[in-house]
Enzyme design. Structure first.
Site, mmCIF file in Angstrom:
data_model
loop_
_atom_site.group_PDB
_atom_site.id
_atom_site.type_symbol
_atom_site.label_atom_id
_atom_site.label_comp_id
_atom_site.label_asym_id
_atom_site.label_seq_id
_atom_site.Cartn_x
_atom_site.Cartn_y
_atom_site.Cartn_z
ATOM 1 N N ARG A 90 2.944 -4.738 0.672
ATOM 2 C CA ARG A 90 2.374 -5.164 -0.501
ATOM 3 C C ARG A 90 0.755 -4.858 -0.585
ATOM 4 O O ARG A 90 0.115 -5.631 0.209
ATOM 5 C CB ARG A 90 2.642 -6.763 -0.689
ATOM 6 N N GLY A 91 0.500 -4.188 -1.495
ATOM 7 C CA GLY A 91 -1.044 -3.695 -1.358
ATOM 8 C C GLY A 91 -2.032 -4.631 -1.499
ATOM 9 O O GLY A 91 -2.937 -4.527 -0.431
ATOM 10 N N ASP A 129 -1.982 -7.610 -0.456
ATOM 11 C CA ASP A 129 -2.104 -8.124 0.781
ATOM 12 C C ASP A 129 -2.550 -7.523 1.979
ATOM 13 O O ASP A 129 -3.427 -8.332 2.731
ATOM 14 C CB ASP A 129 -0.725 -8.802 1.061
ATOM 15 N N THR A 130 -2.245 -6.451 2.215
ATOM 16 C CA THR A 130 -2.646 -5.543 3.516
ATOM 17 C C THR A 130 -3.349 -4.347 3.276
ATOM 18 O O THR A 130 -3.688 -3.766 4.281
ATOM 19 C CB THR A 130 -1.398 -5.630 4.348
ATOM 20 N N ARG A 131 -3.335 -3.585 2.110
ATOM 21 C CA ARG A 131 -3.817 -2.217 1.962
ATOM 22 C C ARG A 131 -5.107 -1.887 2.686
ATOM 23 O O ARG A 131 -5.240 -0.999 3.293
ATOM 24 C CB ARG A 131 -3.998 -1.918 0.624
ATOM 25 N N GLY A 160 6.190 3.397 -13.101
ATOM 26 C CA GLY A 160 7.336 2.842 -13.265
ATOM 27 C C GLY A 160 7.473 1.802 -12.437
ATOM 28 O O GLY A 160 6.961 1.562 -11.510
ATOM 29 N N GLU A 167 12.815 -1.953 -2.091
ATOM 30 C CA GLU A 167 12.386 -1.085 -1.090
ATOM 31 C C GLU A 167 13.052 -1.614 0.164
ATOM 32 O O GLU A 167 13.922 -0.846 0.987
ATOM 33 C CB GLU A 167 11.084 -0.856 -0.636
#
Length: 595
Positions: A83-84, A86-88, A116, A150
């Site tokens: 999840r970007g 949170d941890t990107r 999309g 995913e």
């Protein structure tokens, strides 16, 4: 008066060489054309900044269009799902770069690169084609439809393909909170429930339950230490697919492996030099490879440097030093002479815990240039050296020496029978004949393999003459034993064997085919016969290979043509001898090219 003769025979010699050069040029041109077409097809109008398989670039961002182009048809070693927000910029970035720095081809999914709401076929292919899938489950992971979809596909891939490995990481959340959607993770998950149908929600919940049942890491404390641990685990799993190739019919090696492994395990906290010595063809390389495969998962830095004796003669010590530097540091062409290489290796490897095999060392100067002493490497390193000369190991101050000896009668019987009869014991009508062969072979694995392959498929009545020849050959002279297989070849096959032994080891067989075909040696059939009789091997890259005992056999056969006068031999492979002959008068030179 000798000029016409010289010109004629010089033309005879040069014609095949020109054909060889032309063939090499055409093959390379074709390869370049194919490679260009593939690159054009894969890259479209611009190159992607996301590294495909085989690339070792850093992780730069790229546009959605570039991502789509890059993903198509590519395979990755690791796929990161996270999840970007949170941890990107933190843990996911540190992990991704840690993987890339270790030479691992990784793909990281990020919402900024998506188009999309649905997972497209390209991204889906990236998940399916990755060897290791790492979902980073953070507090808000469950609030993202994309992340949950995913995860569903990740778990489906694990169920469908037992070869895919899933290594979950729970980042600042408890596995139990993820499994049962509780506390902060549960709040994020439930905040989206009203937007989705029950079927979709159930799929997500089942995926969360399944991922929580796997062995995982919990991110707490020092993240740098955790990243290092994860990278080490990934390397360990990937290395299982790239173990060194061991012959299928190995016999009698287990006790030797156990003996050496016992010493290594007992002294795992210090740098160890382990030496394996014995006569040529005894199985030293196979033993070293087996130990390497057992230990490699414990090391981030591994290297197997093969055929040191031959490579050193052909390309020099600096070539071997650069080969080792590239294997450990992934840096090309760093040194240009031996002394520069010694300085580089002794300074750059100090902090590296390495596993290295140096195979077929025949001079202590080679070890001085490649490994120096124990202080060159970090504690826990293991250096394995194979050699025919025990004195080299003494000069290198190895910590453990292992003499690899001949097989006993029972193990010899099994090894020979596997090659001659494709079973562990001979049929009843071949028992007496087999015992006679074993008596002459002397427990040397190479002899047993070659002779077994030679007798394979022959009737019992065809064995007698060959066995009589074997009995007349002194037991200790392995080359003379192996010559029996050479004598069974037809004229063209003999010439192919001698050409490889003298000149073509490490050469692409497809190039040599042009020359042999022009000489009407029927190379396709000849190569297959030589392979079946275990006289040569052909690698997956089409490179011609030959055991050094067989190579020496071929060169010895050529030397026998005239032991005292090299100019009267059919082939000259030693550069000093060839130069000396060419410096003789015109009569000598013209005789050199006589058929």
């Amino acid at each position: 008066m000798h000029h016409p003769i010289f010109g004629h025979f010089f033309a005879v010699l040069v014609a095949p060489i020109l054909l060889l050069g032309l063939a090499f040029y055409i093959l390379n041109k074709k390869k370049a054309s194919v490679r260009k077409n593939v690159e054009d097809a894969n890259t479209g109008t611009s190159g992607s900044l996301i590294a495909p398989t085989g690339a070792r670039s850093g992780g730069s961002s790229s546009s959605p269009t570039e991502t789509k182009t890059t993903l198509t048809g590519n395979h990755y070693e690791v796929f990161l799902s996270f999840r970007g927000p949170d941890t990107r910029d933190g843990f996911a970035d540190h992990l991704y770069n840690g993987l890339v720095d270790a030479g691992i081809c990784a793909f990281r999914d990020d919402e900024e690169l998506r188009q999309g709401e649905e997972i497209g076929p390209d991204l889906s292919a990236a998940i399916k084609n990755s060897k290791i899938l790492i979902p980073i489950l953070s507090v808000n992971y469950g609030s993202s439809k994309w992340c949950l979809d995913e995860l569903v596909q990740i778990m489906e891939c694990k169920n469908d393909n037992t070869g895919i490995i899933v290594l979950p990481i729970f980042y600042k959340v408890k596995p139990a909170d993820v499994r049962y959607q509780k506390r902060s993770f549960g709040d994020a998950f439930h905040s989206r429930e009203k937007y989705f149908d029950p079927t979709t929600l159930e799929k997500w919940k089942q995926a969360l339950i399944k991922v929580c049942s796997l062995k995982a890491w919990e991110a707490k404390g020092y993240e740098g230490k955790l990243v290092k641990s994860i990278v080490q685990k990934v390397l360990s799993e990937l290395k299982k697919e790239f173990e060194l190739v061991i012959p299928e019919n190995v016999v009698g090696i287990d006790s030797h492996v156990e003996e050496i492994m016992k010493f290594v395990d007992k002294n795992s906290s210090v740098t160890l030099f382990v030496g394996i010595h014995g006569m040529g063809g005894i199985g030293k390389t196979t033993l070293a490879k087996t130990i390497y495969n057992k230990l490699s998962h414990q090391f981030e830095y591994c290297s197997f440097i093969a055929d040191i004796r031959e490579l050193c003669k052909r390309k020099g010590l600096e070539y071997l030093q650069n080969q080792l530097i590239f294997a450990i540091l992934k840096q090309k062409d760093q040194v240009y002479n031996k002394d520069e290489g010694i300085s580089f290796l002794s300074s750059k490897f100090k902090g590296k815990k390495v596993l290295i095999i140096f195979d077929d060392v025949d001079d202590d100067d080679q070890l001085k240039a490649l490994v120096g002493n124990h202080n060159w490497f970090s504690s826990g390193s293991v250096i394995i050296i194979t050699t025919r000369n025990e004195d080299i190991l003494d000069k290198a101050n190895v910590d453990y020496k292992h003499e690899h000896k001949e097989l006993d009668k029972n193990k010899s019987l099994i090894l020979f029978s596997r090659h001659a009869f494709r079973m562990d014991a001979p049929p009843s009508e071949f028992k007496e004949l087999t015992n006679e062969v074993l008596f002459t072979a002397g427990g040397l694995p190479l002899s047993l393999e070659v002779l077994g392959s030679f007798f394979c498929g022959k009737k019992a009545t065809q064995w007698g003459g060959t066995i009589e020849k074997l009995k007349k050959v002194p037991h200790r002279k392995v080359q003379e034993k192996l010559r029996i297989s050479y004598e069974a070849l037809d004229k063209g096959q003999k010439q192919i064997f001698l050409d490889i032994a003298c000149f073509l080891i490490g050469t692409d067989e497809r190039i040599a085919f042009y020359m042999w075909d022009d000489c009407e040696f029927f190379p396709k059939e000849g190569i297959e016969v030589l392979r079946f009789m275990s006289l040569i091997k052909v690698g997956e890259d089409h490179m011609l290979k030959m055991h050094d005992q067989l190579r020496d056999l071929g060169r010895w056969i050529v030397c026998e043509e005239n032991e005292n006068e090299p100019r009267y031999r059919s082939k000259l492979w030693d550069s000093k001898e060839a130069l000396k002959v060419l410096e003789e008068d015109e009569v000598t030179v013209s005789l050199l090219f006589l058929p």
